[in-house]
Design a protein around this motif. Sequence first.
Motif, PDB file in Angstrom:
ATOM      1  N   GLU A   1       0.764  -1.193   0.139  1.00  0.00           N
ATOM      2  CA  GLU A   1      -0.031  -0.014   0.062  1.00  0.00           C
ATOM      3  C   GLU A   1       0.740   1.210  -0.066  1.00  0.00           C
ATOM      4  O   GLU A   1       0.424   2.157  -0.787  1.00  0.00           O
ATOM      5  CB  GLU A   1      -0.908   0.129   1.246  1.00  0.00           C
ATOM      6  CG  GLU A   1      -1.968  -1.072   1.347  1.00  0.00           C
ATOM      7  CD  GLU A   1      -1.336  -2.423   1.939  1.00  0.00           C
ATOM      8  OE1 GLU A   1      -0.516  -2.182   2.611  1.00  0.00           O
ATOM      9  OE2 GLU A   1      -2.165  -3.520   1.941  1.00  0.00           O
ATOM     10  N   THR A   2       1.752   1.242   0.813  1.00  0.00           N
ATOM     11  CA  THR A   2       2.812   2.247   0.995  1.00  0.00           C
ATOM     12  C   THR A   2       3.449   2.471  -0.511  1.00  0.00           C
ATOM     13  O   THR A   2       3.547   3.581  -0.704  1.00  0.00           O
ATOM     14  CB  THR A   2       3.585   2.200   2.035  1.00  0.00           C
ATOM     15  OG1 THR A   2       3.025   1.950   3.144  1.00  0.00           O
ATOM     16  CG2 THR A   2       4.632   3.510   2.354  1.00  0.00           C
ATOM     17  N   ALA A   3       4.051   1.615  -0.909  1.00  0.00           N
ATOM     18  CA  ALA A   3       4.628   1.567  -2.230  1.00  0.00           C
ATOM     19  C   ALA A   3       3.925   2.089  -3.344  1.00  0.00           C
ATOM     20  O   ALA A   3       4.311   2.837  -4.096  1.00  0.00           O
ATOM     21  CB  ALA A   3       5.531   0.097  -2.665  1.00  0.00           C
ATOM     22  N   ALA A   4       2.698   1.541  -3.321  1.00  0.00           N
ATOM     23  CA  ALA A   4       1.775   2.147  -4.391  1.00  0.00           C
ATOM     24  C   ALA A   4       1.606   3.504  -4.130  1.00  0.00           C
ATOM     25  O   ALA A   4       1.287   4.377  -5.300  1.00  0.00           O
ATOM     26  CB  ALA A   4       0.312   1.397  -4.411  1.00  0.00           C
TER      27      ALA A   4
ATOM     28  N   LEU B   1       4.328   5.435  -5.680  1.00  0.00           N
ATOM     29  CA  LEU B   1       4.432   5.244  -7.009  1.00  0.00           C
ATOM     30  C   LEU B   1       3.230   6.094  -7.884  1.00  0.00           C
ATOM     31  O   LEU B   1       3.241   6.231  -8.953  1.00  0.00           O
ATOM     32  CB  LEU B   1       4.341   3.809  -7.522  1.00  0.00           C
ATOM     33  CG  LEU B   1       5.848   2.942  -7.194  1.00  0.00           C
ATOM     34  CD1 LEU B   1       5.372   1.628  -7.371  1.00  0.00           C
ATOM     35  CD2 LEU B   1       6.839   3.288  -7.868  1.00  0.00           C
ATOM     36  N   GLY B   2       2.244   6.352  -7.282  1.00  0.00           N
ATOM     37  CA  GLY B   2       1.265   7.122  -7.630  1.00  0.00           C
ATOM     38  C   GLY B   2       0.231   6.296  -8.221  1.00  0.00           C
ATOM     39  O   GLY B   2      -0.331   6.532  -9.048  1.00  0.00           O
ATOM     40  N   ILE B   3       0.032   5.037  -7.877  1.00  0.00           N
ATOM     41  CA  ILE B   3      -0.865   4.112  -8.573  1.00  0.00           C
ATOM     42  C   ILE B   3      -1.761   3.585  -7.648  1.00  0.00           C
ATOM     43  O   ILE B   3      -1.803   3.671  -6.396  1.00  0.00           O
ATOM     44  CB  ILE B   3      -0.114   2.888  -9.075  1.00  0.00           C
ATOM     45  CG1 ILE B   3       0.855   2.140  -8.306  1.00  0.00           C
ATOM     46  CG2 ILE B   3       0.996   3.579 -10.118  1.00  0.00           C
ATOM     47  CD1 ILE B   3       1.323   0.766  -8.812  1.00  0.00           C
ATOM     48  N   LEU B   4      -2.908   2.889  -8.226  1.00  0.00           N
ATOM     49  CA  LEU B   4      -3.890   2.269  -7.473  1.00  0.00           C
ATOM     50  C   LEU B   4      -3.461   0.697  -7.201  1.00  0.00           C
ATOM     51  O   LEU B   4      -3.213   0.134  -7.998  1.00  0.00           O
ATOM     52  CB  LEU B   4      -5.321   2.234  -8.314  1.00  0.00           C
ATOM     53  CG  LEU B   4      -6.591   1.761  -7.526  1.00  0.00           C
ATOM     54  CD1 LEU B   4      -6.745   2.862  -6.394  1.00  0.00           C
ATOM     55  CD2 LEU B   4      -7.461   1.750  -8.523  1.00  0.00           C
ATOM     56  N   LEU B   5      -3.264   0.472  -5.899  1.00  0.00           N
ATOM     57  CA  LEU B   5      -2.794  -0.799  -5.735  1.00  0.00           C
ATOM     58  C   LEU B   5      -3.737  -1.915  -6.104  1.00  0.00           C
ATOM     59  O   LEU B   5      -3.067  -2.984  -6.622  1.00  0.00           O
ATOM     60  CB  LEU B   5      -2.927  -1.108  -3.878  1.00  0.00           C
ATOM     61  CG  LEU B   5      -2.410  -2.273  -3.443  1.00  0.00           C
ATOM     62  CD1 LEU B   5      -0.960  -2.469  -3.800  1.00  0.00           C
ATOM     63  CD2 LEU B   5      -2.400  -2.349  -2.171  1.00  0.00           C
ATOM     64  N   GLU B   6      -5.241  -1.861  -6.190  1.00  0.00           N
ATOM     65  CA  GLU B   6      -5.869  -2.656  -6.725  1.00  0.00           C
ATOM     66  C   GLU B   6      -5.388  -3.130  -8.169  1.00  0.00           C
ATOM     67  O   GLU B   6      -5.736  -4.082  -8.661  1.00  0.00           O
ATOM     68  CB  GLU B   6      -7.453  -2.498  -6.552  1.00  0.00           C
ATOM     69  CG  GLU B   6      -7.807  -2.633  -5.068  1.00  0.00           C
ATOM     70  CD  GLU B   6      -7.307  -1.319  -4.500  1.00  0.00           C
ATOM     71  OE1 GLU B   6      -6.954  -0.099  -4.911  1.00  0.00           O
ATOM     72  OE2 GLU B   6      -7.276  -1.352  -3.217  1.00  0.00           O
ATOM     73  N   ALA B   7      -5.059  -2.170  -9.023  1.00  0.00           N
ATOM     74  CA  ALA B   7      -4.726  -2.203 -10.298  1.00  0.00           C
ATOM     75  C   ALA B   7      -3.424  -2.859 -10.671  1.00  0.00           C
ATOM     76  O   ALA B   7      -3.040  -3.283 -11.664  1.00  0.00           O
ATOM     77  CB  ALA B   7      -4.811  -0.983 -11.156  1.00  0.00           C
ATOM     78  N   ALA B   8      -2.479  -3.181  -9.579  1.00  0.00           N
ATOM     79  CA  ALA B   8      -1.218  -3.509  -9.897  1.00  0.00           C
ATOM     80  C   ALA B   8      -1.238  -5.093 -10.002  1.00  0.00           C
ATOM     81  O   ALA B   8      -1.990  -5.406  -9.565  1.00  0.00           O
ATOM     82  CB  ALA B   8      -0.400  -3.117  -8.382  1.00  0.00           C
TER      83      ALA B   8
ATOM     84  N   GLU C   1      -0.523  -8.916  -9.264  1.00  0.00           N
ATOM     85  CA  GLU C   1      -0.692  -9.703  -8.070  1.00  0.00           C
ATOM     86  C   GLU C   1       0.701  -9.781  -7.110  1.00  0.00           C
ATOM     87  O   GLU C   1       0.613  -9.776  -6.160  1.00  0.00           O
ATOM     88  CB  GLU C   1      -1.415 -11.012  -8.274  1.00  0.00           C
ATOM     89  CG  GLU C   1      -1.776 -11.637  -7.096  1.00  0.00           C
ATOM     90  CD  GLU C   1      -2.219 -13.218  -7.139  1.00  0.00           C
ATOM     91  OE1 GLU C   1      -2.336 -13.994  -6.486  1.00  0.00           O
ATOM     92  OE2 GLU C   1      -2.965 -13.151  -8.385  1.00  0.00           O
ATOM     93  N   ASP C   2       1.871 -10.089  -7.827  1.00  0.00           N
ATOM     94  CA  ASP C   2       3.031 -10.245  -7.283  1.00  0.00           C
ATOM     95  C   ASP C   2       3.495  -9.073  -6.455  1.00  0.00           C
ATOM     96  O   ASP C   2       4.185  -9.105  -5.519  1.00  0.00           O
ATOM     97  CB  ASP C   2       4.110 -10.741  -8.188  1.00  0.00           C
ATOM     98  CG  ASP C   2       4.423  -9.965  -9.270  1.00  0.00           C
ATOM     99  OD1 ASP C   2       3.467  -9.068  -9.809  1.00  0.00           O
ATOM    100  OD2 ASP C   2       5.504 -10.089  -9.860  1.00  0.00           O
ATOM    101  N   PHE C   3       3.017  -7.796  -7.045  1.00  0.00           N
ATOM    102  CA  PHE C   3       3.358  -6.521  -6.298  1.00  0.00           C
ATOM    103  C   PHE C   3       2.541  -6.481  -5.170  1.00  0.00           C
ATOM    104  O   PHE C   3       2.952  -5.882  -4.039  1.00  0.00           O
ATOM    105  CB  PHE C   3       3.012  -5.433  -7.409  1.00  0.00           C
ATOM    106  CG  PHE C   3       3.376  -4.092  -6.615  1.00  0.00           C
ATOM    107  CD1 PHE C   3       4.569  -3.545  -6.570  1.00  0.00           C
ATOM    108  CD2 PHE C   3       2.308  -3.202  -6.141  1.00  0.00           C
ATOM    109  CE1 PHE C   3       4.896  -2.228  -6.127  1.00  0.00           C
ATOM    110  CE2 PHE C   3       2.593  -1.969  -5.559  1.00  0.00           C
ATOM    111  CZ  PHE C   3       3.805  -1.448  -5.449  1.00  0.00           C
ATOM    112  N   ARG C   4       1.150  -6.660  -5.277  1.00  0.00           N
ATOM    113  CA  ARG C   4       0.246  -6.679  -4.219  1.00  0.00           C
ATOM    114  C   ARG C   4       0.465  -7.641  -3.152  1.00  0.00           C
ATOM    115  O   ARG C   4       0.264  -7.191  -1.929  1.00  0.00           O
ATOM    116  CB  ARG C   4      -1.124  -7.070  -4.556  1.00  0.00           C
ATOM    117  CG  ARG C   4      -1.828  -5.555  -5.442  1.00  0.00           C
ATOM    118  CD  ARG C   4      -3.094  -6.019  -6.158  1.00  0.00           C
ATOM    119  NE  ARG C   4      -2.900  -6.990  -7.169  1.00  0.00           N
ATOM    120  CZ  ARG C   4      -4.037  -7.607  -7.344  1.00  0.00           C
ATOM    121  NH1 ARG C   4      -5.171  -7.758  -6.639  1.00  0.00           N
ATOM    122  NH2 ARG C   4      -3.846  -8.702  -8.287  1.00  0.00           N
ATOM    123  N   GLU C   5       0.916  -8.663  -3.202  1.00  0.00           N
ATOM    124  CA  GLU C   5       1.248  -9.557  -2.323  1.00  0.00           C
ATOM    125  C   GLU C   5       2.524  -9.806  -1.606  1.00  0.00           C
ATOM    126  O   GLU C   5       2.585 -10.043  -0.437  1.00  0.00           O
ATOM    127  CB  GLU C   5       1.217 -11.174  -2.885  1.00  0.00           C
ATOM    128  CG  GLU C   5      -0.265 -11.469  -3.938  1.00  0.00           C
ATOM    129  CD  GLU C   5      -1.274 -11.499  -2.957  1.00  0.00           C
ATOM    130  OE1 GLU C   5      -1.237 -12.035  -1.569  1.00  0.00           O
ATOM    131  OE2 GLU C   5      -2.354 -10.908  -3.034  1.00  0.00           O
TER     132      GLU C   5
END
Length: 108
Positions: free
Chosen positions: A4-7, A10-17, A19-23
């Motif tokens: 969440e912090t990284a997203a 980066l200025g992106i929506l976490l849900e759109a990233a 899966e390997d980034f979100r996990e």
Amino acid sequence: MKPETAAKKLGILLEAAPEDFREGDVTRDELNALLADPPEWLQVLRREGPHPRNVVAAKLGISNSGLARGGITEPLTTAEIKALLVAPPQWLVQERATQAAVRAEKIR
């Protein structure tokens, strides 16, 4: 750091990233590498969206509160943002005027 912090950085929506980034957790070095040389998925997200609230508000030239007053509760894509700017509804015209007044007052 948490995804969440990284997203957010980066200025992106976490849900759109992906899966390997979100996990997994993101190290500072990984974040710096993403910022320095963004992969294709990150470039597409930044270019096309969907965008988080703060990015949508900035692209529309209004505040996050202005988005809420305008009834925008969901993330928007770049195409949706452009459509709003081409044919702005009354609430957007009002919020942009309010934001301009706030900026002018801060300068004064």
